[in-house]
Scaffold this motif. Structure first.
Motif, PDB file in Angstrom:
ATOM      1  N   HIS A   9      -8.298  14.882 -11.324  1.00 45.65           N
ATOM      2  CA  HIS A   9      -8.011  14.473  -9.949  1.00 45.65           C
ATOM      3  C   HIS A   9      -9.272  13.908  -9.318  1.00 45.65           C
ATOM      4  O   HIS A   9     -10.342  14.520  -9.387  1.00 45.65           O
ATOM      5  CB  HIS A   9      -7.516  15.677  -9.151  1.00 45.65           C
ATOM      6  CG  HIS A   9      -7.419  15.434  -7.680  1.00 45.65           C
ATOM      7  ND1 HIS A   9      -6.673  14.399  -7.151  1.00 45.65           N
ATOM      8  CD2 HIS A   9      -7.978  16.096  -6.620  1.00 45.65           C
ATOM      9  CE1 HIS A   9      -6.778  14.432  -5.828  1.00 45.65           C
ATOM     10  NE2 HIS A   9      -7.572  15.434  -5.490  1.00 45.65           N
ATOM     11  N   GLY A  67       7.419   5.394  -7.559  1.00 48.56           N
ATOM     12  CA  GLY A  67       6.416   4.336  -7.626  1.00 48.56           C
ATOM     13  C   GLY A  67       6.739   3.300  -8.669  1.00 48.56           C
ATOM     14  O   GLY A  67       7.908   3.082  -9.020  1.00 48.56           O
ATOM     15  N   GLN A  98       7.275   9.873  -8.584  1.00 49.49           N
ATOM     16  CA  GLN A  98       6.597   9.545  -7.327  1.00 49.49           C
ATOM     17  C   GLN A  98       7.250   8.387  -6.586  1.00 49.49           C
ATOM     18  O   GLN A  98       6.686   7.909  -5.587  1.00 49.49           O
ATOM     19  CB  GLN A  98       5.127   9.191  -7.618  1.00 49.49           C
ATOM     20  CG  GLN A  98       4.338  10.282  -8.332  1.00 49.49           C
ATOM     21  CD  GLN A  98       4.098  11.503  -7.456  1.00 49.49           C
ATOM     22  OE1 GLN A  98       4.153  11.421  -6.228  1.00 49.49           O
ATOM     23  NE2 GLN A  98       3.849  12.654  -8.084  1.00 49.49           N
ATOM     24  N   TYR A 128       3.376   3.969  -4.967  1.00 52.51           N
ATOM     25  CA  TYR A 128       2.556   4.749  -5.893  1.00 52.51           C
ATOM     26  C   TYR A 128       2.450   3.935  -7.166  1.00 52.51           C
ATOM     27  O   TYR A 128       3.463   3.555  -7.770  1.00 52.51           O
ATOM     28  CB  TYR A 128       3.207   6.101  -6.167  1.00 52.51           C
ATOM     29  CG  TYR A 128       2.367   7.037  -6.998  1.00 52.51           C
ATOM     30  CD1 TYR A 128       1.552   7.984  -6.393  1.00 52.51           C
ATOM     31  CD2 TYR A 128       2.399   6.987  -8.385  1.00 52.51           C
ATOM     32  CE1 TYR A 128       0.776   8.857  -7.149  1.00 52.51           C
ATOM     33  CE2 TYR A 128       1.632   7.850  -9.155  1.00 52.51           C
ATOM     34  CZ  TYR A 128       0.822   8.784  -8.525  1.00 52.51           C
ATOM     35  OH  TYR A 128       0.059   9.637  -9.284  1.00 52.51           O
ATOM     36  N   SER A 144       0.819  -1.214   0.000  1.00 51.38           N
ATOM     37  CA  SER A 144       0.000   0.000   0.000  1.00 51.38           C
ATOM     38  C   SER A 144       0.850   1.260   0.000  1.00 51.38           C
ATOM     39  O   SER A 144       0.340   2.344  -0.242  1.00 51.38           O
ATOM     40  CB  SER A 144      -0.928   0.005   1.226  1.00 51.38           C
ATOM     41  OG  SER A 144      -0.154  -0.071   2.421  1.00 51.38           O
ATOM     42  N   CYS A 189      -9.566   6.667  -9.407  1.00 53.17           N
ATOM     43  CA  CYS A 189      -8.374   7.312  -8.873  1.00 53.17           C
ATOM     44  C   CYS A 189      -8.060   8.467  -9.816  1.00 53.17           C
ATOM     45  O   CYS A 189      -8.879   8.805 -10.679  1.00 53.17           O
ATOM     46  CB  CYS A 189      -7.201   6.322  -8.772  1.00 53.17           C
ATOM     47  SG  CYS A 189      -6.767   5.566 -10.360  1.00 53.17           S
ATOM     48  N   ASP A 190      -6.910   9.083  -9.685  1.00 53.95           N
ATOM     49  CA  ASP A 190      -6.529  10.118 -10.640  1.00 53.95           C
ATOM     50  C   ASP A 190      -6.448   9.511 -12.043  1.00 53.95           C
ATOM     51  O   ASP A 190      -6.009   8.370 -12.213  1.00 53.95           O
ATOM     52  CB  ASP A 190      -5.185  10.727 -10.272  1.00 53.95           C
ATOM     53  CG  ASP A 190      -5.255  11.560  -9.001  1.00 53.95           C
ATOM     54  OD1 ASP A 190      -6.379  11.888  -8.560  1.00 53.95           O
ATOM     55  OD2 ASP A 190      -4.186  11.883  -8.442  1.00 53.95           O
ATOM     56  N   ASN A 238      -2.950   4.563  -8.010  1.00 55.07           N
ATOM     57  CA  ASN A 238      -3.069   5.983  -7.697  1.00 55.07           C
ATOM     58  C   ASN A 238      -3.414   6.813  -8.926  1.00 55.07           C
ATOM     59  O   ASN A 238      -3.978   7.903  -8.809  1.00 55.07           O
ATOM     60  CB  ASN A 238      -1.758   6.509  -7.102  1.00 55.07           C
ATOM     61  CG  ASN A 238      -1.368   5.781  -5.844  1.00 55.07           C
ATOM     62  OD1 ASN A 238      -0.628   4.800  -5.900  1.00 55.07           O
ATOM     63  ND2 ASN A 238      -1.868   6.246  -4.704  1.00 55.07           N
ATOM     64  N   LEU A 239      -3.064   6.284 -10.102  1.00 52.71           N
ATOM     65  CA  LEU A 239      -3.281   7.029 -11.340  1.00 52.71           C
ATOM     66  C   LEU A 239      -3.448   6.051 -12.485  1.00 52.71           C
ATOM     67  O   LEU A 239      -2.731   5.045 -12.567  1.00 52.71           O
ATOM     68  CB  LEU A 239      -2.104   7.977 -11.603  1.00 52.71           C
ATOM     69  CG  LEU A 239      -2.171   8.885 -12.820  1.00 52.71           C
ATOM     70  CD1 LEU A 239      -1.520  10.233 -12.505  1.00 52.71           C
ATOM     71  CD2 LEU A 239      -1.459   8.258 -14.031  1.00 52.71           C
TER      72      LEU A 239
END
Length: 622
Positions: free
Chosen positions: A272, A43, A41, A15, A12, A140-141, A110-111
């Motif tokens: 976003h 990630g 990020q 990213y 978790s 998410c984004d 996250n995206l």
């Protein structure tokens, strides 16, 4: 739906950039950008392959295609060159959008980075169901990239306005500029016809120090014009999906839609996903911004000058075109010093020279001086408000006189004018009826003016209207911000159409103007109201104690209207009394308890005698 994964779910703390892409060419084009975002990020990238099985077949029928996609991924290029962890995941679903959405949840994305082939657009729609649906309701984004062949970016344009998508747009712009070794131009555009939020402008100044920002551009033109003007000097534009108030179900707002259709650059749209608290804060911010723009527009369009109506013959022609009659009521209480001059000017200029007024009536509240005699000597009908509709009793106060004047006046347009004016000019009347005669959409017109204040023998140019500025306007700004552009809500010169005035209640005292404004606003809307510059008005200034009582009554009226709107009780009977501070002759002070309460008269159209007089049918029982 069944998920087939090549690796375990990431922790978790990572990213995750989810890249839905099956075709090798799309992976090759999109993966460097996904890796750049993930690298910024710290990630990782998850490449997602969605195997879509028809709804009339079981998901297990996707097994063979899943094997083929897995084999295609195994033959893909070496991912180690991207310097970020990259994994592949395959999911089987009946719908492409559902497959992406479910994978985003299961992978803790996250995206989501989506590619959009520009050549697939049409005049009816820019995208297609998967992108449309994910932009409308993002898990998410979401970032959507209009795909072009590999090109060299030298400059990235980043338009900003401080909206909810700005932080994400900044992150994406930095990541993509870093990947292309490009510079960033930040563009802040302000529409000169819209309010500019100084706090937002100040907060955006920090973007000047953002990595790779080499230019800060400010333009006082609408955002669309500013972006398209800078477009030729940039190879990419990173843009929030912008507001979608006109159509909340639209995947993007009108600004982004027009930029996408008119620009040939690479367009990167960012959306976003806001938390519930962010959504609420954004809605409140947008509502306030929209309301501020609405009031500004109203102020520009519905603020008139009495000079516009100096041509009385032309104004009379407007009156004839509308086929209306105009009545003027003059409320009085001990105004012998000014009433004769006022009536004389009105009769000369607005009756004899140009018959703009069909009727002038004096509504007196029990003067002890010669006010009524002077008016009668000029041939003006005189009424005591206590004797009009006496079966309903009588309250003290100007509002009571105005309410009862509706019963005795005959005109289609009703005008009222205070009678303590020392520098009276006919514009105080023709100025307030002018907008109603020229603009049929208007139902109410109110005067404003410069108000000098007298200190003994000295007159200061400003300082009048103390209750207006210290009490009425702050209350309206707080609770009825639609009326925040009304310069002098308490002015005593105003006119309205009978059809509107007879349908609103009247407060009997100091609160009559405030209550009337609020009620007309709520019944007819802001665009039906107007205000008129009557230049300068000199009148009798009151002492502070009477002004204090006036402010107390006005506050009660605003709270009473708020009670009715919110259906809550805010005022108890004790709140209708006020302790007035008076100074004794010996220099000491004393407290005097005084009941200050505006009674509320019902709309005149609810009074049976009025309905019979006007030839209206009786109101239905109950």
């Amino acid at each position: 739906m069944h998920m087939i994964q090549t690796h375990e779910r990431p922790s978790s703390n990572d990213y995750v950039v989810l890249l839905p892409a099956r075709e090798a060419a799309k992976v090759q084009l999109m993966l460097p950008l996904a890796a750049a975002i993930a690298r910024q990020q710290n990630g990782q990238v998850v490449i997602l392959g969605v195997v879509v099985v028809p709804h009339d077949q079981p998901l297990s029928d996707g097994m063979l295609e899943t094997r083929q996609v897995r084999a295609d991924y195994d033959q893909a290029a070496d991912f180690s060159t991207f310097q970020v962890p990259i994994r592949t995941v395959i999911t089987v679903a009946h719908d492409l959008t559902d497959g992406i959405r479910t994978s985003a949840e299961e992978q803790g994305a996250n995206l989501i980075l989506l590619g959009w082939p520009a050549q697939q657009s049409s005049s009816e729609r820019l995208f297609g169901p998967p992108i449309d649906n994910l932009l409308r309701h993002p898990p998410c984004d979401v970032v959507v990239l209009r795909l072009h062949d590999e090109q060299t970016w030298r400059r990235v344009l980043l338009p900003v306005r401080g909206g909810p998508h700005t932080p994400l747009a900044c992150d994406i712009a930095m990541a993509l500029a870093e990947h292309h070794d490009a510079s960033i131009s930040v563009l802040y555009a302000t529409n000169p016809r819209m309010p500019d939020d100084a706090s937002v402008r100040a907060s955006l100044q920090s973007l000047r120090s953002m990595p790779r920002v080499t230019r800060w551009l400010e333009r006082s033109i609408p955002a669309e014009q500013a972006i398209l003007a800078e477009d030729p000097d940039h190879q990419a534009i990173v843009l929030g999906v912008t507001g979608r108030r006109g159509d909340p179900e639209a995947p993007i707002g009108p600004l982004a839609d027009r930029i996408l259709r008119q620009s040939d650059s690479t367009i990167v749209l960012v959306r976003h996903r806001m938390a519930q608290s962010e959504e609420l804060a954004q809605q409140i911010w947008q509502q306030n911004r929209d309301l501020s723009a609405t009031v500004d527009r109203w102020f520009a369009e519905n603020t008139f000058s009495s000079h516009e109506y100096d041509d009385l013959q032309r104004l009379f022609a407007h009156k004839q075109q509308q086929g209306v009659t105009i009545s003027l009521a003059l409320p009085t209480l001990n105004e012998e010093a000014t009433i004769g001059e006022i009536i004389g000017q009105l009769q000369e200029h607005l009756v004899a020279n140009v018959p703009l007024l069909d009727e002038i009536v004096l509504i007196d509240s029990g003067s002890h001086d010669r006010t009524r005699e002077i008016a009668a000597a000029h041939g003006v009908p005189v009424y005591l408000h206590q004797e009009i509709l006496s079966q309903y009793g009588a309250f003290a106060g100007k509002g009571e006189a105005l309410w009862k004047s509706l019963y005795v006046l005959q005109g289609d347009i009703i005008a009222w004018c205070d009678t303590d004016i020392k520098n009276f000019h006919p514009r105080f009347v023709y100025g307030i009826v002018g907008p109603l005669l020229r603009e049929r959409r208007l139902v109410y017109s109110k005067g404003f003016y410069r108000r000098p204040i007298q200190f003994g023998e000295r007159i200061a140019a400003t300082g009048g209207g103390r209750v207006t500025e210290l009490n009425a306007r702050p209350l309206l700004n707080l609770f009825y911000p639609e009326l925040s552009g009304m310069l002098q809500p308490l002015s005593g010169e105003y006119a309205g159409r009978r059809s509107a005035l007879e349908e609103v209640p009247f407060f009997t005292g100091y609160g009559v103007e405030t209550g009337m404004l609020i009620d007309l606003l709520e019944r007819h809307g802001l665009n039906a109201l107007a205000q008129v510059d009557l230049m300068e008005r000199i009148h009798r200034n009151q002492e502070l104690v009477p002004l204090s009582k006036m402010a107390f009554a006005i506050t009660q009226v605003v709270i009473q209207r708020m009670e009715q709107r919110q259906r809550v009780s805010l005022l108890e009977p004790v709140n209708q009394t006020m302790k007035l501070i008076t100074q004794r002759e010996d220099g000491g002070f004393s407290l005097e308890l005084r009941e200050i309460r505006d009674h509320e008269r019902p709309p005149m159209a609810r009074i049976p005698e009025y309905r019979r007089l006007r030839g209206l049918p009786p109101e239905p029982a109950g």
